[in-house]
Write an enzyme that holds these catalytic residues in place. Structure first.
Site, PDB file in Angstrom:
ATOM      1  N   ASP A 129     129.579 -51.087   1.676  1.00  0.00           N
ATOM      2  CA  ASP A 129     130.017 -52.470   1.881  1.00  0.00           C
ATOM      3  C   ASP A 129     129.949 -52.885   3.350  1.00  0.00           C
ATOM      4  O   ASP A 129     129.980 -52.042   4.255  1.00  0.00           O
ATOM      5  CB  ASP A 129     131.483 -52.619   1.445  1.00  0.00           C
ATOM      6  CG  ASP A 129     131.640 -52.576  -0.061  1.00  0.00           C
ATOM      7  OD1 ASP A 129     130.650 -52.255  -0.753  1.00  0.00           O
ATOM      8  OD2 ASP A 129     132.756 -52.847  -0.542  1.00  0.00           O
TER       9      ASP A 129
ATOM     10  N   HIS B 269     131.409 -47.575   3.549  1.00  0.00           N
ATOM     11  CA  HIS B 269     131.112 -48.732   4.407  1.00  0.00           C
ATOM     12  C   HIS B 269     130.066 -48.338   5.436  1.00  0.00           C
ATOM     13  O   HIS B 269     130.337 -47.453   6.264  1.00  0.00           O
ATOM     14  CB  HIS B 269     132.404 -49.211   5.083  1.00  0.00           C
ATOM     15  CG  HIS B 269     133.458 -49.635   4.102  1.00  0.00           C
ATOM     16  ND1 HIS B 269     134.247 -48.730   3.434  1.00  0.00           N
ATOM     17  CD2 HIS B 269     133.801 -50.857   3.638  1.00  0.00           C
ATOM     18  CE1 HIS B 269     135.063 -49.385   2.618  1.00  0.00           C
ATOM     19  NE2 HIS B 269     134.810 -50.688   2.708  1.00  0.00           N
TER      20      HIS B 269
HETATM   21 ZN    ZN Z   1     134.556 -55.192   2.629  1.00  0.00          ZN
END
Ligand code: ZN
Length: 495
Positions: A305, A447
């Protein structure tokens, strides 16, 4: 003791077997096995029980077996040790006939079942017990093993009978269980047909009451009543023992369903592949099925992400080196900054999802803001790659009914494995967490804006591959797991 099935052991057992009662028992077995099974198509002949009454020299020349024709090549008898003879706790002999295949997983399962049979044979009524099997193939890559467990009295009559089944995919050896095979609607069909057919079969037997509570209960439309089944060329058999239905434990009923009649009630097609659920509002899946992903082997979807960012390219590199793909849920500013990374993702077969233009809480936005936040980012991604995302990962995992209904042409992709890489920023810890927890069907959250996550990826991606996990995109996960992706639905994993 039961692990050794050598000729020498069988010689020892032969000595034991030469008691009058057992010889009578064997005679009965022989006549029992000689009878053709009326319905189930038998593709592998059973080992003749008579073999044990022959002189040992003759047993060492398995002529009968050499002449046998196996239409199913993957299943052959274990010619050296075709039978398994031992004593149960009551000191009674029993015989188990079992197949040996060349598929490791199936053979492993069979060996484990032998232990179960040993225990089960102790419970069977009678003086002597046997386990016999049929191997059925459906011609499309499914193998069914149907074991009949029988107890005999001294006179050689069957006084107790039970049935036990296994279903495997022939090539991979993967076992298919009831919940893999039947939709709930099948049990209604099974109930109707079982009641009709068994009533017909027993109409002249006074001890069998097809109006009794037990009969009705054990033929109702519950899955538990139909958990023994097999596939043959024409369809599906289910098996029910008379003990459950009539408290008369000496018979096993089989009910056959033609493929044509029940195919809509099965979750798999004839070769055992899960059928994708047909749903009116299912989103199209972007998958190039080139045979490199094996749906029977474990797979996980890695998701990253908040990017793309400078470290994203390191992650793409490690994915490529490991023949792996991932899904990137990107944000607006970063996507504008790195359109060439977006392009690289798509070229590599990775998938791009929408993590909103401004990483905002969708639940706190007005209907219009929400739509703009998603569509503006999709415009950027489409311009860079030619592909318009249909997956949304809501920032902070926050969605509600209004978000779902406003964005009902999107699927919401959550996660079930979170190593909290954004919190720890520790490559070793993150990698360790993932490897310790990972299982088939997981959606893993990470991430790609953190260099520690890129470092972690260098560790856990090769390790996941070593452990046998296929690393697939979200669309591939749905496709190979046979699940429909529905607009407005949220998904956290695919077990
Ligand atoms: Zn996020």
């Amino acid at each position: 003791m039961h692990g050794k099935r050598t000729i020498k052991n069988i010689t020892k057992v032969l000595a034991i077997a030469l008691s009058a009662a057992v010889i009578i028992g064997l005679g009965a077995l022989w006549s029992h096995y000689s009878k053709p099974q009326p319905q189930a198509q038998q593709v592998v002949a059973n080992t003749e029980p008579v073999i044990i009454t022959q002189p040992i020299t003759q047993r060492e020349q398995p002529k009968a077996q050499a002449e046998r024709e196996f239409s199913l090549k993957e299943i052959t008898h274990n010619e050296e040790n075709p039978i398994y003879v031992t004593k149960n706790r009551k000191g009674e002999n029993y015989i188990v006939f079992y197949p040996e295949t060349q598929v490791e997983k199936i053979d492993h399962r069979i060996k484990k079942d032998l232990d179960y049979f040993e225990d089960r044979c102790k419970e069977l009524k009678g003086d002597f017990s046997s386990v016999d099997y049929q191997a059925l193939e459906n011609g499309e890559g499914l193998i069914s093993l149907v074991y009949t467990l029988s107890g005999y009295n001294e006179g050689g009559e069957v006084v107790d009978q039970d049935v036990f089944t296994r279903l495997f995919k022939q090539k991979s050896g993967k076992e298919l269980f009831q919940h893999d095979v039947f939709k709930d609607s099948f049990f209604e069909t099974a109930s109707n047909k079982a009641r009709l057919e068994i009533t017909e079969q027993v109409k002249n037997k006074k001890e069998y009451d097809t109006q009794a509570e037990a009969f009705l209960q054990h033929t109702n439309a519950q899955s538990v009543n139909y958990d023994r089944f097999s596939f043959d060329k024409n369809g599906v058999f289910v098996y029910i023992d008379s003990n459950a239905l009539f408290n008369v434990s000496k018979e096993v009923f089989s009910v056959h369903f033609k493929w044509e009649d029940i195919k809509e009630e099965l979750k798999i097609d004839q070769n055992g592949k899960r059928k994708p659920k047909k749903e009116a509002n299912a989103l199209p899946l972007d998958v190039k099925d080139d045979g490199t992903i094996d749906p029977d082997k474990p797979m996980v979807a890695l998701t990253f992400d908040d990017g793309p960012a400078v470290h994203t390219e390191d992650i793409l590199k490690i994915l490529k080196e490991n023949e792996a793909r991932a899904t990137f849920f990107v944000c607006g500013n970063n996507s504008s900054a790195y359109p060439e990374i977006l392009k690289q993702m798509v070229d590599m077969g990775c998938q791009i999802g929408n993590h909103t233009m401004y990483h905002s809480r969708l639940t706190e936005q007005s209907d219009d803001e929400m739509s703009a936040d998603i569509e503006d980012l999709n415009d950027i991604v489409e311009q860079a790659t030619g592909v318009r995302p249909k997956l949304i990962r809501p920032p902070y995992g926050e969605i509600d009914r209004r978000v779902r209904s406003n964005l009902s042409s999107y699927a919401f992709i959550m996660w079930n494995l979170d190593p909290q890489d954004w919190l720890y920023r520790d490559a070793k810890k993150v990698s360790k967490h993932i490897l310790a927890e990972v299982k088939d069907g997981d959606i893993i959250l990470a991430h790609d804006i953190h260099d520690s996550t890129a470092e972690a990826a260098k560790k856990f991606i090769p390790k996941l591959r070593e452990k046998g996990f296929q690393l697939v995109t979200i669309d591939e996960l749905f496709y190979y797991k046979g699940e429909a992706m529905l607009g407005g639905e949220s998904y956290a994993n695919m077990e």
